[in-house]
Structure formats: C-alpha cells, structure tokens
Design a protein around this motif. Sequence first.
Motif, PDB file in Angstrom:
ATOM      1  N   THR A  17      25.001  54.003  10.866  1.00 18.62           N
ATOM      2  CA  THR A  17      24.387  55.325  10.755  1.00 18.62           C
ATOM      3  C   THR A  17      25.208  56.166   9.786  1.00 18.62           C
ATOM      4  O   THR A  17      26.440  56.154   9.845  1.00 18.62           O
ATOM      5  CB  THR A  17      24.336  56.011  12.138  1.00 18.62           C
ATOM      6  N   TYR A  18      24.527  56.881   8.908  1.00 22.74           N
ATOM      7  CA  TYR A  18      25.207  57.768   7.974  1.00 22.74           C
ATOM      8  C   TYR A  18      24.247  58.879   7.554  1.00 22.74           C
ATOM      9  O   TYR A  18      23.056  58.835   7.867  1.00 22.74           O
ATOM     10  CB  TYR A  18      25.733  56.994   6.752  1.00 22.74           C
ATOM     11  N   VAL A  19      24.771  59.862   6.838  1.00 25.47           N
ATOM     12  CA  VAL A  19      23.961  60.987   6.356  1.00 25.47           C
ATOM     13  C   VAL A  19      23.799  60.856   4.850  1.00 25.47           C
ATOM     14  O   VAL A  19      24.772  60.626   4.117  1.00 25.47           O
ATOM     15  CB  VAL A  19      24.612  62.335   6.715  1.00 25.47           C
ATOM     16  N   ARG A  20      22.560  60.992   4.394  1.00 26.00           N
ATOM     17  CA  ARG A  20      22.245  60.933   2.958  1.00 26.00           C
ATOM     18  C   ARG A  20      21.289  62.080   2.644  1.00 26.00           C
ATOM     19  O   ARG A  20      20.240  62.208   3.285  1.00 26.00           O
ATOM     20  CB  ARG A  20      21.601  59.590   2.633  1.00 26.00           C
ATOM     21  N   ASN A  21      21.645  62.943   1.701  1.00 20.13           N
ATOM     22  CA  ASN A  21      20.801  64.076   1.295  1.00 20.13           C
ATOM     23  C   ASN A  21      20.437  64.959   2.494  1.00 20.13           C
ATOM     24  O   ASN A  21      19.354  65.508   2.569  1.00 20.13           O
ATOM     25  CB  ASN A  21      19.544  63.585   0.567  1.00 20.13           C
ATOM     26  N   GLY A  22      21.353  65.047   3.462  1.00 23.80           N
ATOM     27  CA  GLY A  22      21.113  65.868   4.644  1.00 23.80           C
ATOM     28  C   GLY A  22      20.242  65.211   5.697  1.00 23.80           C
ATOM     29  O   GLY A  22      19.822  65.865   6.652  1.00 23.80           O
ATOM     30  N   HIS A  23      19.967  63.914   5.564  1.00 17.78           N
ATOM     31  CA  HIS A  23      19.123  63.186   6.508  1.00 17.78           C
ATOM     32  C   HIS A  23      19.934  62.077   7.184  1.00 17.78           C
ATOM     33  O   HIS A  23      20.743  61.410   6.538  1.00 17.78           O
ATOM     34  CB  HIS A  23      17.915  62.560   5.792  1.00 17.78           C
ATOM     35  N   ARG A  24      19.686  61.897   8.466  1.00 15.81           N
ATOM     36  CA  ARG A  24      20.377  60.859   9.228  1.00 15.81           C
ATOM     37  C   ARG A  24      19.654  59.525   9.026  1.00 15.81           C
ATOM     38  O   ARG A  24      18.486  59.379   9.380  1.00 15.81           O
ATOM     39  CB  ARG A  24      20.384  61.229  10.713  1.00 15.81           C
ATOM     40  N   VAL A  25      20.358  58.560   8.453  1.00 18.13           N
ATOM     41  CA  VAL A  25      19.821  57.229   8.180  1.00 18.13           C
ATOM     42  C   VAL A  25      20.458  56.251   9.165  1.00 18.13           C
ATOM     43  O   VAL A  25      21.680  56.233   9.327  1.00 18.13           O
ATOM     44  CB  VAL A  25      20.142  56.788   6.736  1.00 18.13           C
ATOM     45  N   GLU A  26      19.632  55.448   9.823  1.00 18.78           N
ATOM     46  CA  GLU A  26      20.141  54.411  10.727  1.00 18.78           C
ATOM     47  C   GLU A  26      19.570  53.067  10.281  1.00 18.78           C
ATOM     48  O   GLU A  26      18.360  52.861  10.306  1.00 18.78           O
ATOM     49  CB  GLU A  26      19.747  54.697  12.169  1.00 18.78           C
ATOM     50  N   ILE A  27      20.462  52.178   9.863  1.00 21.23           N
ATOM     51  CA  ILE A  27      20.085  50.848   9.377  1.00 21.23           C
ATOM     52  C   ILE A  27      20.469  49.807  10.416  1.00 21.23           C
ATOM     53  O   ILE A  27      21.567  49.856  10.971  1.00 21.23           O
ATOM     54  CB  ILE A  27      20.802  50.537   8.049  1.00 21.23           C
ATOM     55  N   THR A  28      19.554  48.873  10.669  1.00 22.56           N
ATOM     56  CA  THR A  28      19.821  47.776  11.591  1.00 22.56           C
ATOM     57  C   THR A  28      19.641  46.454  10.849  1.00 22.56           C
ATOM     58  O   THR A  28      18.630  46.249  10.181  1.00 22.56           O
ATOM     59  CB  THR A  28      18.869  47.828  12.794  1.00 22.56           C
ATOM     60  N   ILE A  29      20.632  45.581  10.980  1.00 23.65           N
ATOM     61  CA  ILE A  29      20.587  44.246  10.400  1.00 23.65           C
ATOM     62  C   ILE A  29      20.479  43.263  11.558  1.00 23.65           C
ATOM     63  O   ILE A  29      21.225  43.350  12.527  1.00 23.65           O
ATOM     64  CB  ILE A  29      21.862  43.933   9.585  1.00 23.65           C
ATOM     65  N   ASP A  30      19.553  42.320  11.440  1.00 21.15           N
ATOM     66  CA  ASP A  30      19.325  41.339  12.510  1.00 21.15           C
ATOM     67  C   ASP A  30      19.274  39.950  11.907  1.00 21.15           C
ATOM     68  O   ASP A  30      18.973  39.785  10.728  1.00 21.15           O
ATOM     69  CB  ASP A  30      18.013  41.657  13.232  1.00 21.15           C
ATOM     70  N   HIS A  31      19.581  38.947  12.731  1.00 20.35           N
ATOM     71  CA  HIS A  31      19.522  37.544  12.305  1.00 20.35           C
ATOM     72  C   HIS A  31      18.303  36.897  12.946  1.00 20.35           C
ATOM     73  O   HIS A  31      18.072  37.073  14.138  1.00 20.35           O
ATOM     74  CB  HIS A  31      20.776  36.795  12.754  1.00 20.35           C
ATOM     75  N   ASP A  32      17.540  36.137  12.165  1.00 19.15           N
ATOM     76  CA  ASP A  32      16.401  35.420  12.738  1.00 19.15           C
ATOM     77  C   ASP A  32      16.882  34.049  13.245  1.00 19.15           C
ATOM     78  O   ASP A  32      18.054  33.696  13.064  1.00 19.15           O
ATOM     79  CB  ASP A  32      15.241  35.327  11.740  1.00 19.15           C
ATOM     80  N   PRO A  33      16.031  33.285  13.897  1.00 23.09           N
ATOM     81  CA  PRO A  33      16.455  31.996  14.478  1.00 23.09           C
ATOM     82  C   PRO A  33      17.003  30.998  13.454  1.00 23.09           C
ATOM     83  O   PRO A  33      17.762  30.105  13.816  1.00 23.09           O
ATOM     84  CB  PRO A  33      15.176  31.460  15.122  1.00 23.09           C
ATOM     85  N   THR A  34      16.672  31.152  12.171  1.00 27.72           N
ATOM     86  CA  THR A  34      17.187  30.228  11.155  1.00 27.72           C
ATOM     87  C   THR A  34      18.526  30.679  10.595  1.00 27.72           C
ATOM     88  O   THR A  34      19.090  30.007   9.735  1.00 27.72           O
ATOM     89  CB  THR A  34      16.181  30.096   9.983  1.00 27.72           C
ATOM     90  N   GLY A  35      19.032  31.829  11.052  1.00 24.79           N
ATOM     91  CA  GLY A  35      20.311  32.346  10.575  1.00 24.79           C
ATOM     92  C   GLY A  35      20.187  33.283   9.397  1.00 24.79           C
ATOM     93  O   GLY A  35      21.181  33.810   8.922  1.00 24.79           O
TER      94      GLY A  35
END
Length: 73
Positions: free
Chosen positions: A5-23
Amino acid sequence: MSTETYVRNGHRVEITIDHDPTGQCTWSYTIDADGFTEMRDRPLESADAAREAATTHANAKADALPPGDEAGA
C-alpha cells in the motif's frame, strides 16, 4: 499472496500479487478502496515482474485522477 500500500497523487493504492497453481504471478489493485483492476489472463514469471507491471498500471491510473486528499502525498 503479498500486498503493498502506498500513496500516489494523493490517492491510496493497494496492490496485491498472487501466485496461481502453476507458480506464475498475477496482480490486482484498488485506488482509494474503490473499483478493482486485475490482470489474471496474462500471468508473469515472477512476483517482481508482476509488482512492476501492477505499479506501472496503478500509477498511471492514479496520476490521471484529480489530486486526492490522502495524507503523505
């Protein structure tokens, strides 16, 4: 799964990275906890590549919005 989570241009951005079954890795994000953008149909080989792609996409979207009120901008 990892979340950043971080702030960019005054907006709260939340990024999620996930792994699928193949890696392979996929990403998603929200801006100001509104809306949801994800890339599931083109997984990437590493979490770093997915994070970079998500950050680039989210930053462009946040920069296109009017400046927000989030502290730390």
